[in-house]
Design an enzyme around this catalytic site. Structure first.
Site, PDB file in Angstrom:
ATOM      1  N   LYS A 184       0.841  -1.196   0.000  1.00  0.00           N
ATOM      2  CA  LYS A 184       0.000   0.000   0.000  1.00  0.00           C
ATOM      3  C   LYS A 184       0.880   1.251   0.000  1.00  0.00           C
ATOM      4  O   LYS A 184       1.604   1.512   0.952  1.00  0.00           O
ATOM      5  CB  LYS A 184      -0.905   0.056   1.228  1.00  0.00           C
ATOM      6  CG  LYS A 184      -1.925   1.171   1.078  1.00  0.00           C
ATOM      7  CD  LYS A 184      -2.552   1.600   2.382  1.00  0.00           C
ATOM      8  CE  LYS A 184      -1.796   2.682   3.092  1.00  0.00           C
ATOM      9  NZ  LYS A 184      -1.782   4.000   2.431  1.00  0.00           N
ATOM     10  N   GLU A 258      10.515   0.598  10.070  1.00  0.00           N
ATOM     11  CA  GLU A 258      11.505   1.666   9.880  1.00  0.00           C
ATOM     12  C   GLU A 258      10.776   2.965  10.167  1.00  0.00           C
ATOM     13  O   GLU A 258       9.900   3.364   9.407  1.00  0.00           O
ATOM     14  CB  GLU A 258      12.058   1.597   8.455  1.00  0.00           C
ATOM     15  CG  GLU A 258      13.404   2.271   8.330  1.00  0.00           C
ATOM     16  CD  GLU A 258      13.272   3.694   7.858  1.00  0.00           C
ATOM     17  OE1 GLU A 258      13.164   4.578   8.735  1.00  0.00           O
ATOM     18  OE2 GLU A 258      13.257   3.909   6.651  1.00  0.00           O
ATOM     19  N   CYS A 292      13.527  10.431   6.948  1.00  0.00           N
ATOM     20  CA  CYS A 292      13.553   9.883   8.305  1.00  0.00           C
ATOM     21  C   CYS A 292      14.929  10.025   8.942  1.00  0.00           C
ATOM     22  O   CYS A 292      15.053  10.203  10.142  1.00  0.00           O
ATOM     23  CB  CYS A 292      13.108   8.432   8.292  1.00  0.00           C
ATOM     24  SG  CYS A 292      13.910   7.477   7.023  1.00  0.00           S
ATOM     25  N   GLU A 389      10.342  14.833  15.788  1.00  0.00           N
ATOM     26  CA  GLU A 389      10.616  14.815  14.351  1.00  0.00           C
ATOM     27  C   GLU A 389       9.684  15.823  13.671  1.00  0.00           C
ATOM     28  O   GLU A 389       8.466  15.677  13.709  1.00  0.00           O
ATOM     29  CB  GLU A 389      10.358  13.399  13.811  1.00  0.00           C
ATOM     30  CG  GLU A 389      10.739  13.242  12.356  1.00  0.00           C
ATOM     31  CD  GLU A 389      10.530  11.827  11.833  1.00  0.00           C
ATOM     32  OE1 GLU A 389       9.461  11.243  12.082  1.00  0.00           O
ATOM     33  OE2 GLU A 389      11.439  11.313  11.163  1.00  0.00           O
TER      34      GLU A 389
END
Ligand code: NDP
Length: 478
Positions: A184, A258, A292, A389
């Protein structure tokens, strides 16, 4: 450094032929969704609608998993590795042949500069297929026993920051090891995954080996919780990663995650300054900071602070923000209105908490989602902009005096994905690298990727590795 005026050099988008609407790719064919639900994907640079895409519901997930299971049992897991390799090589070559088209499509749908999609995303995606094609017939030499077995059907969910590249990171090792997949893509960036479905058809990949289901978070949830899945691979936010880990706990599913990061890019006083400044810029402004492993926390040795900041400001004033399809563009559009809102919110929090905000003079286009390159100084470790983040073009600058202090600050985060170290001393690089609690340490460079190098995190950045010999383990029954 003067900012030269260049005439616009836009890449032509006529190379891309978009359909008005796309179905789901199940069992080798594009098919309508069971629930007749659809959503639109837009260009974040202009808010123009690019195409309508089907939203897969639970019945579609079921259909795709059944197709993947059938393909796994009847063909793919039975093929010798050298035969699987041929398909992977073929896919890699088609990705290369279509590189320009895929790069334009990626920049349109994601908002990233064409220079990056053309020079980084697409070549690396092809490289992942080439690399894993090489492994397909050599798995018995990978260190996982004499006849390592695949796991079965992999359910894979990927984010919007590197759409085709993340697809390649997921699909290439899965297929090389003999698994079949249901993938997906992210809601805001489905187009290159759908183009990839066409590539699978062109490569004559047996039906059901790769299935692509477009949709939003609900589709992802239905996929990872489906009982017919043997392996879950996810890249995305830590929050969703934790939810997936909980959902898969006490099942037979093998899981790799991850997740986010808050990497320290550590600059010592003896570092080659110009090179370090380029690395800092690349670390946080590459792909609008939607990375990331972005170097979102700059740690500068106090004695070099003034010089580094002055150089960095001069360099940032030369960055060009604008049309992602223009080959001169350095900083493209923010991927979505939601992500822009998050970046704005955290930046406002940064100011409210007392950090000093700076951006170069930079005109933002009226339409679309944009955020200027931004630097916060006077950041303390307790500030949210030093801990969370942001996933945008926002750099938080902290200082340190000794290597031990740099280490303590760098490791003071729930994340552990990557770090950068800038110094002329090899011994200091080794000292830092062996003590940084992160999956990847770049020395005198940043954001370098290679399919042969394993990538992954510690702590809340997730578990499992992607790429390299180590990445194969995630798709083998070992
Ligand atoms: P998500 O983690 O929500 O999205 C990643 C993928 O997971 C998407 O395909 C998403 O679908 C899907 N998804 C969402 N919810 C679920 C669920 N419950 N079960 C299974 N799959 C799900 O990230 P966002 O796109 O919402 O971004 C939010 C924040 O996450 C960003 O601001 C950034 O900080 C961080 N992020 C980190 C990334 C990284 O690589 N470290 C990558 C992307 C985001 P859909 O897109 O359709 O919602």
């Amino acid at each position: 450094m003067a900012k030269f005026e260049y005439a616009p050099a836009p890449e032509s988008r006529s190379i891309v032929s978009l359909r008005e609407s796309y179905g789901l790719f199940i069992d080798g064919e594009f098919t309508p969704g069971a629930e007749d639900r659809a959503f639109k994907t837009i260009s974040p640079a202009s808010e123009e609608v690019l195409a309508e895409v089907t939203e897969a519901g639970p019945a579609d997930v079921d259909r795709a998993v059944i197709a993947a299971r059938k393909a796994y049992e009847s063909t793919w897991s039975r093929l010798p590795g050298r035969e699987r390799a041929k398909y992977l090589f073929r896919i890699a070559r088609i990705v290369q042949e279509k590189a320009r088209e895929l790069a334009v499509l990626e920049s349109l749908d994601n908002g990233k500069p064409i220079r990056e999609s053309r020079d980084v995303d697409i070549p690396l995606a092809a490289a992942h297929f080439f690399y894993h094609a090489g492994w397909a017939d050599k798995l018995e030499y990978a260190g996982y026993g004499p006849a390592p077995r695949p796991l079965g059907v992999a359910g894979q969910v990927i984010p919007w920051n590197f759409p085709l590249l993340m697809l390649a990171w997921k699909i290439a090792p899965a297929l090389a090891c003999g698994n079949t997949v249901v993938l997906k893509p992210a809601e805001t960036t489905p187009l290159t995954a759908l183009a990839f479905a066409e590539i699978c058809q062109q490569a004559d990949l047996p039906p059901g080996v790769v299935n692509i289901l477009t949709g939003a978070g609900e589709t992802g949830r239905a996929l990872v919780t489906h009982p017919g899945i043997d392996k879950v691979a996810f890249t995305g936010s830590t929050e969703v990663g934790k939810e997936i880990a909980r959902a898969c706990a006490a099942t037979r599913k093998k899981v790799t995650l991850e997740l986010g990061g808050k990497a320290a890019n550590i600059v010592f006083e003896d570092a080659p300054l110009d090179q370090a400044v380029e690395g800092i810029v690349n670390g946080i402004f590459f792909n609008q900071g939607h990375v990331c492993c972005a170097g979102s926390r700059l740690l500068v040795q106090e004695s070099a602070y003034e010089d580094v900041l002055a150089s960095l400001r001069r360099r940032l004033a030369t960055l060009r923000l604008g049309d992602p399809l223009d080959k001169n563009t350095d900083v493209g559009a923010i991927n979505s209105a939601a992500q822009l809102a998050k970046i704005r919110e955290l930046s406002e929090v940064g100011e409210a908490e007392g950090a000093e905000r700076w951006s170069p003079p930079c005109e933002l286009p009226v339409k679309g989602f944009w955020f200027p390159p931004t630097v916060f100084t006077g950041v303390s470790q307790a500030h949210r902009i030093a801990r969370e983040e942001i996933f945008g073009p926002v750099l938080s600058v902290l200082t340190f005096r000794t290597p031990a202090e740099a280490l303590e600050k760098a490791n003071n985060t729930p994340y552990g994905l990557s770090a950068g170290v800038w110094t002329e001393k090899g011994s200091l690089i080794l000292y830092m690298a062996s003590r940084l609690r992160v999956g990847v340490v770049w020395a005198n460079t940043f954001n370098k990727f290679d399919p042969a190098a394993p990538f992954g995190g510690y702590k809340e950045s997730g578990y499992g590795r992607e790429g390299g010999r180590q990445g194969l383990e995630a798709y083998l029954d070992v």
